[in-house]
Design an enzyme around this catalytic site. Structure first.
Site, PDB file in Angstrom:
ATOM      1  N   SER A 139       0.819  -1.216   0.000  1.00 19.73           N
ATOM      2  CA  SER A 139       0.000   0.000   0.000  1.00 19.73           C
ATOM      3  C   SER A 139       0.851   1.263   0.000  1.00 19.73           C
ATOM      4  O   SER A 139       1.987   1.259   0.469  1.00 19.73           O
ATOM      5  CB  SER A 139      -0.914   0.029   1.229  1.00 19.73           C
TER       6      SER A 139
HETATM    7  N1  SAH Z   1      -0.373  -4.903   3.944  1.00 16.30           N
HETATM    8  C1  SAH Z   1       0.259  -5.410   2.761  1.00 16.30           C
HETATM    9  C2  SAH Z   1      -0.640  -5.236   1.576  1.00 16.30           C
HETATM   10  C3  SAH Z   1      -0.749  -6.494   0.808  1.00 16.30           C
HETATM   11  S1  SAH Z   1      -1.930  -6.492  -0.491  1.00 16.30           S
HETATM   12  C4  SAH Z   1       1.597  -4.739   2.553  1.00 16.30           C
HETATM   13  O1  SAH Z   1       1.873  -3.741   3.231  1.00 16.30           O
HETATM   14  O2  SAH Z   1       2.403  -5.210   1.741  1.00 16.30           O
HETATM   15  C5  SAH Z   1      -3.190  -7.504   0.186  1.00 16.30           C
HETATM   16  C6  SAH Z   1      -2.794  -8.890   0.588  1.00 16.30           C
HETATM   17  O3  SAH Z   1      -3.959  -9.557   1.042  1.00 16.30           O
HETATM   18  C7  SAH Z   1      -2.243  -9.743  -0.538  1.00 16.30           C
HETATM   19  O4  SAH Z   1      -0.982 -10.213  -0.186  1.00 16.30           O
HETATM   20  C8  SAH Z   1      -3.251 -10.876  -0.671  1.00 16.30           C
HETATM   21  O5  SAH Z   1      -2.669 -12.117  -1.027  1.00 16.30           O
HETATM   22  C9  SAH Z   1      -3.841 -10.921   0.716  1.00 16.30           C
HETATM   23  N2  SAH Z   1      -5.150 -11.557   0.827  1.00 16.30           N
HETATM   24  C10 SAH Z   1      -6.202 -11.500  -0.015  1.00 16.30           C
HETATM   25  N3  SAH Z   1      -7.232 -12.226   0.448  1.00 16.30           N
HETATM   26  C11 SAH Z   1      -6.818 -12.763   1.633  1.00 16.30           C
HETATM   27  C12 SAH Z   1      -7.426 -13.620   2.612  1.00 16.30           C
HETATM   28  N4  SAH Z   1      -8.676 -14.074   2.473  1.00 16.30           N
HETATM   29  N5  SAH Z   1      -6.691 -13.949   3.695  1.00 16.30           N
HETATM   30  C13 SAH Z   1      -5.417 -13.527   3.848  1.00 16.30           C
HETATM   31  N6  SAH Z   1      -4.810 -12.724   2.966  1.00 16.30           N
HETATM   32  C14 SAH Z   1      -5.491 -12.341   1.877  1.00 16.30           C
END
Ligand code: SAH
Length: 217
Positions: free
Chosen positions: A65
């Site tokens: 993000s």
């Molecule tokens: N906070 C992270 C943002 C990652 S993007 C950062 O700072 O890098 C969102 C993430 O949510 C992705 O890695 C995706 O694989 C994960 N995601 C999506 N659906 C999910 C679920 N049901 N449970 C766990 N993770 C999930």
């Protein structure tokens, strides 16, 4: 010879130009954002862009993000240092590090195992020892350690997964982007003795939350 980038300076600028002018006030949040080396959580090739005002790819079609959104969501969790925090969507692990700086223990859930493994190794290298990891569908929460004082979901969902609300402690805060696949609203829920106070923190754009209580694959 490779030109080395002054990441500490880049971080300072990010705090001064992106976070403070947009209203991030919590000194502890600003300090954590000024401290955690975001550059370690993105691919080396993107290094020069690390502290820019936008999200970046982290592989597997996912993104880290934008710094401002990380700060905004973190501030809204109102952490004081002794909370149990549940994070859904570990991704790069950057947001996890910020949470680990500001709370007692972080329980982080990621559905893509390779991302979880990568995040775990960077966070171990940075000596965080208050984080537990799980590769799982986070729309189901993490029942074993409930209730949580703060819950943060860093992927966009069509609705609020009921298990997450059920795992929020009394007085606890939950932040989730809710909307369609292309844009969402950042929603904050506060649990006041089983009654939920809802607040809209504004528009945002996240990758999809995929799972039983999110989007279907
Ligand atoms: N906070 C992270 C943002 C990652 S993007 C950062 O700072 O890098 C969102 C993430 O949510 C992705 O890695 C995706 O694989 C994960 N995601 C999506 N659906 C999910 C679920 N049901 N449970 C766990 N993770 C999930």
């Amino acid at each position: 010879m490779a030109r080395s980038i002054d990441y500490r300076l880049a971080r300072e600028k990010m705090v001064k130009r992106q976070l403070i002018p947009r209203g991030i006030k919590d000194p502890e949040v600003l300090e954590a954002m000024g401290k955690v080396p975001r550059d370690l959580f993105v691919e080396e090739a993107l290094g020069g862009e690390t502290y820019n005002d936008h999200p970046l790819p982290i592989g597997h079609n996912q993104t880290i993000s934008q710094p401002y959104i990380v700060a905004l969501m973190t501030e809204a969790l109102e952490l004081t240092g002794d909370e149990k925090v549940l994070e859904i969507g570990t991704g790069s692990g950057y947001q996890t590090a910020i949470l680990a700086e500001l709370s007692y223990k972080v329980y982080t859930v990621e559905r893509i195992r390779a991302l979880m493994v990568g995040a775990r190794s960077i966070l171990a290298r940075l000596n965080y020892n208050n984080i537990l990891f799980k590769a799982f569908d986070g729309t189901l929460g993490w029942k074993e350690y409930e209730p949580y004082d703060a819950i943060i979901i860093t992927a966009g969902s069509p609705k609020l997964p009921q298990p997450l609300l059920d795992q929020l402690a009394e007085g606890g805060r939950l932040i989730i982007p809710i909307g369609d696949m292309s844009s969402q609203e950042l929603i904050k829920m506060t649990n006041r003795r089983g009654r939920y106070i809802e607040k809209n923190l504004g528009g945002c754009r996240f990758v999809n939350l995929i799972g039983v209580h999110g989007w279907k694959e």
